[in-house]
Design a protein around this motif. Structure first.
Motif, PDB file in Angstrom:
ATOM      1  N   GLU A 303       0.828  -1.205   0.000  1.00 39.78           N
ATOM      2  CA  GLU A 303       0.000   0.000   0.000  1.00 39.78           C
ATOM      3  C   GLU A 303       0.863   1.255   0.000  1.00 39.78           C
ATOM      4  O   GLU A 303       0.532   2.252  -0.655  1.00 39.78           O
ATOM      5  N   GLN A 304       1.982   1.209   0.729  1.00 39.78           N
ATOM      6  CA  GLN A 304       2.869   2.363   0.745  1.00 39.78           C
ATOM      7  C   GLN A 304       3.490   2.602  -0.626  1.00 39.78           C
ATOM      8  O   GLN A 304       3.624   3.751  -1.066  1.00 39.78           O
ATOM      9  N   ALA A 305       3.869   1.534  -1.324  1.00 41.50           N
ATOM     10  CA  ALA A 305       4.447   1.683  -2.661  1.00 41.50           C
ATOM     11  C   ALA A 305       3.451   2.326  -3.617  1.00 41.50           C
ATOM     12  O   ALA A 305       3.794   3.246  -4.374  1.00 41.50           O
ATOM     13  N   GLU A 306       2.204   1.866  -3.586  1.00 41.18           N
ATOM     14  CA  GLU A 306       1.189   2.447  -4.466  1.00 41.18           C
ATOM     15  C   GLU A 306       0.899   3.893  -4.084  1.00 41.18           C
ATOM     16  O   GLU A 306       0.732   4.759  -4.953  1.00 41.18           O
ATOM     17  N   ARG A 307       0.863   4.163  -2.777  1.00 43.38           N
ATOM     18  CA  ARG A 307       0.590   5.529  -2.332  1.00 43.38           C
ATOM     19  C   ARG A 307       1.709   6.485  -2.757  1.00 43.38           C
ATOM     20  O   ARG A 307       1.450   7.613  -3.195  1.00 43.38           O
ATOM     21  N   GLU A 308       2.953   6.046  -2.653  1.00 45.79           N
ATOM     22  CA  GLU A 308       4.064   6.905  -3.055  1.00 45.79           C
ATOM     23  C   GLU A 308       4.086   7.132  -4.558  1.00 45.79           C
ATOM     24  O   GLU A 308       4.497   8.199  -5.026  1.00 45.79           O
ATOM     25  N   VAL A 309       3.652   6.143  -5.337  1.00 49.48           N
ATOM     26  CA  VAL A 309       3.560   6.339  -6.787  1.00 49.48           C
ATOM     27  C   VAL A 309       2.538   7.423  -7.106  1.00 49.48           C
ATOM     28  O   VAL A 309       2.782   8.323  -7.919  1.00 49.48           O
ATOM     29  N   PHE A 310       1.376   7.354  -6.454  1.00 48.18           N
ATOM     30  CA  PHE A 310       0.344   8.361  -6.699  1.00 48.18           C
ATOM     31  C   PHE A 310       0.809   9.752  -6.270  1.00 48.18           C
ATOM     32  O   PHE A 310       0.555  10.744  -6.961  1.00 48.18           O
ATOM     33  N   GLU A 311       1.492   9.832  -5.129  1.00 52.46           N
ATOM     34  CA  GLU A 311       1.839  11.140  -4.582  1.00 52.46           C
ATOM     35  C   GLU A 311       3.055  11.754  -5.258  1.00 52.46           C
ATOM     36  O   GLU A 311       3.048  12.943  -5.597  1.00 52.46           O
ATOM     37  N   SER A 312       4.116  10.969  -5.453  1.00 49.23           N
ATOM     38  CA  SER A 312       5.373  11.543  -5.922  1.00 49.23           C
ATOM     39  C   SER A 312       5.519  11.515  -7.433  1.00 49.23           C
ATOM     40  O   SER A 312       6.035  12.470  -8.030  1.00 49.23           O
ATOM     41  N   GLN A 313       5.089  10.449  -8.086  1.00 51.05           N
ATOM     42  CA  GLN A 313       5.314  10.323  -9.520  1.00 51.05           C
ATOM     43  C   GLN A 313       4.128  10.808 -10.346  1.00 51.05           C
ATOM     44  O   GLN A 313       4.311  11.471 -11.368  1.00 51.05           O
ATOM     45  N   LEU A 314       2.919  10.472  -9.936  1.00 51.47           N
ATOM     46  CA  LEU A 314       1.738  10.888 -10.690  1.00 51.47           C
ATOM     47  C   LEU A 314       1.131  12.186 -10.174  1.00 51.47           C
ATOM     48  O   LEU A 314       0.249  12.746 -10.833  1.00 51.47           O
ATOM     49  N   GLU A 315       1.580  12.661  -9.008  1.00 46.05           N
ATOM     50  CA  GLU A 315       1.087  13.911  -8.420  1.00 46.05           C
ATOM     51  C   GLU A 315      -0.441  13.925  -8.401  1.00 46.05           C
ATOM     52  O   GLU A 315      -1.093  14.854  -8.890  1.00 46.05           O
TER      53      GLU A 315
END
Length: 376
Positions: A303-315
Motif C-alpha cells: 500500500e505504501q508503494a502504491e501511495r508513493e507512486v500516486f503522490e510523488s510520480q503521478l502527483e
C-alpha cells in the motif's frame, strides 16, 4: 557406569540444566541482535535515487540508457524516441528495456529528471492572473504584440475560466488547454484526458506539455465541444483512471525497491565486500513484491508503494485539485484557423518526436516565419 555405544546423548547422561538452555538462547538472541543492529547501522542515512535502464534491441546491441522513471510509465507497444530512432517497447526485465524498431515515426521524447524544473501550481495561477490583467510592467509591455495577437486570433486566459483551443494542422486535430499548473501536473492530465477521450471513440493520441499548457493530437478526425471537455475534466474516478492509464504495476514494483531497502528487507552490502548492483537489488525486491502481492495483497508496504507512486510520480493530489478547478470553471473554447502564440510552443514541442531530413530548429523557424508573415 557403562553406556551403549553410538547413542547420543548417552542414556546415562543427565538432561541439560535449565540455566544452560537459557544461556544458549541468550547467546543466539545476542548474535541475531548484533546482526540486526549492524544491518540497521548500515542502512541509516540511505538515500534512494532513480536508476537507469539499459535500452537493448531484441535482435541487436545496446542503444544506451534512459532513466527508470520514464520507461517504467510506458506499457508494452508504446513508442518513444531514442538514439535517433522511434522504438517500440517490448518488455521490461530487471534493469533492461527490450525494444524493437517501430513502424510509425511518432513517439514520446524521453525526459531526464535533472533537466526538469516544473513551475508550481501557485506560480502558474499567478502568471494567468498577470496575463489577464493590465500591461503595467516593462516585461508585459514587451509582450504586448504577442498578447494582442493572441487576443485577436483566440482569447487571453482568464482568471475565472479555462482557455481551450481546437485547431487542425497537417499533423492532425489538436486540442490545446492552458491550466497553468506546471509541467508535472500537465503530463498526468494529458495522459488522463487521452485515456478518457479514447473511450468515447477509438483513436490514437499524442501529447505535448509545457509549464502553462498541454496539447492533445488526434490522428483521426474528431471534434471537441465544451460539454464533452467538461465531462473529460470530471474529477470523479480519478484514481481508477490513473490505474488504467498509467503502468501502475511496474511503477509500484520499482518504488517497492526503495521501500524494501529502507525497511531492511534487502540486506545491505557489508563493508569490504562488493556492492550489490541495481540489477541484483531489483531482482530481489521484485521477487518480494510478487510474493507479497500474491499471498498478502493488503500488506502495508504494498500500500505504501502504491501511495508513493500516486503522490510523488503521478502527483495525484495536485492533479485532483486542478481537475476540480477546471471542471468548475467557465470553459472558453475557441477554434482558430491557425496556431496562436500560446499554442505554437506546444505544437513545436510535439514536433520533436517526428523524423525529418531537417533539424527541429529549422522546421520550427520556417513555420514561425510563415505565421508572422500571415498575421503581420
Amino acid at each position: 557406569m557403562w553406556c551403549r555405544r553410538r547413542q547420543w546423548p548417552p542414556a546415562c547422561a543427565s538432561p541439560p540444566e535449565p540455566d544452560g538452555e537459557r544461556r544458549a538462547e541468550a547467546a543466539g538472541a545476542a548474535r541475531i541482535g548484533r546482526w540486526h543492529a549492524a544491518a540497521y547501522g548500515l542502512g541509516i542515512g540511505t538515500i534512494t535515487s532513480d536508476g537507469a535502464l539499459q535500452v537493448k534491441l531484441l535482435r541487436g546491441g545496446s542503444l544506451g540508457s534512459v532513466e527508470e522513471g520514464f520507461l517504467s510509465r510506458l506499457r508494452p507497444r508504446d513508442r518513444f524516441q531514442f538514439a535517433g530512432r522511434t522504438l517500440e517497447l517490448v518488455r521490461l526485465q530487471d534493469m533492461t528495456a527490450y525494444v524493437r524498431i517501430a513502424k510509425k515515426a511518432d513517439g514520446i521524447v524521453p525526459r531526464w529528471q535533472g533537466g526538469r524544473m516544473p513551475m508550481s501550481s501557485e506560480l502558474g495561477a499567478r502568471v494567468a492572473q498577470v496575463l489577464a490583467g493590465p500591461l503595467d510592467s516593462p516585461e508585459l509591455r514587451a509582450l504586448a504584440p504577442l498578447l494582442e495577437l493572441q487576443a485577436r486570433i483566440s482569447a487571453l486566459p482568464a482568471a475565472d475560466g479555462l482557455l481551450a483551443e481546437s485547431a487542425k494542422t497537417r499533423e492532425g486535430w489538436h486540442l490545446f488547454l492552458y491550466p497553468f499548473a506546471g509541467r508535472g501536473v500537465h503530463e498526468g492530465l494529458a495522459a488522463l484526458l487521452a485515456l478518457r477521450w479514447s473511450r468515447l471513440a477509438p483513436n490514437t493520441f499524442g501529447f505535448a506539455v509545457n509549464d502553462y499548457g498541454l496539447a492533445l493530437t488526434a490522428h483521426a478526425q474528431t471534434q471537441m465541444d465544451a460539454d464533452t471537455l467538461r465531462a473529460l475534466l470530471d474529477p470523479a474516478q480519478l484514481f481508477d483512471d490513473l490505474r488504467d492509464g498509467a503502468n501502475l504495476g511496474e511503477l509500484a514494483r520499482r518504488q517497492f525497491r526503495e521501500i524494501a531497502r529502507v525497511a531492511g528487507l534487502l540486506p545491505p552490502s557489508l563493508p569490504g565486500r562488493a556492492l550489490r548492483s541495481l540489477r541484483q537489488l531489483q531482482a530481489s525486491s521484485g521477487l518480494l513484491f510478487d510474493v507479497l502481492r500474491r499471498h498478502d495483497p493488503g500488506h502495508l508496504l504494498l500500500e505504501q508503494a502504491e501511495r508513493e507512486v500516486f503522490e510523488s510520480q503521478l502527483e495525484a493530489r495536485a492533479l485532483q485539485s486542478v481537475l476540480e478547478r477546471c471542471h468548475a470553471a467557465r470553459i472558453d473554447l475557441h477554434r482558430p484557423k491557425t496556431l496562436t502564440p500560446l499554442s505554437f510552443p506546444l505544437w513545436a514541442e510535439g514536433m520533436r518526436g517526428t523524423h525529418s531530413s531537417e533539424d527541429w530548429r529549422t522546421r520550427v523557424q520556417r513555420v514561425a516565419e510563415r505565421l508572422e508573415k500571415r498575421h503581420g
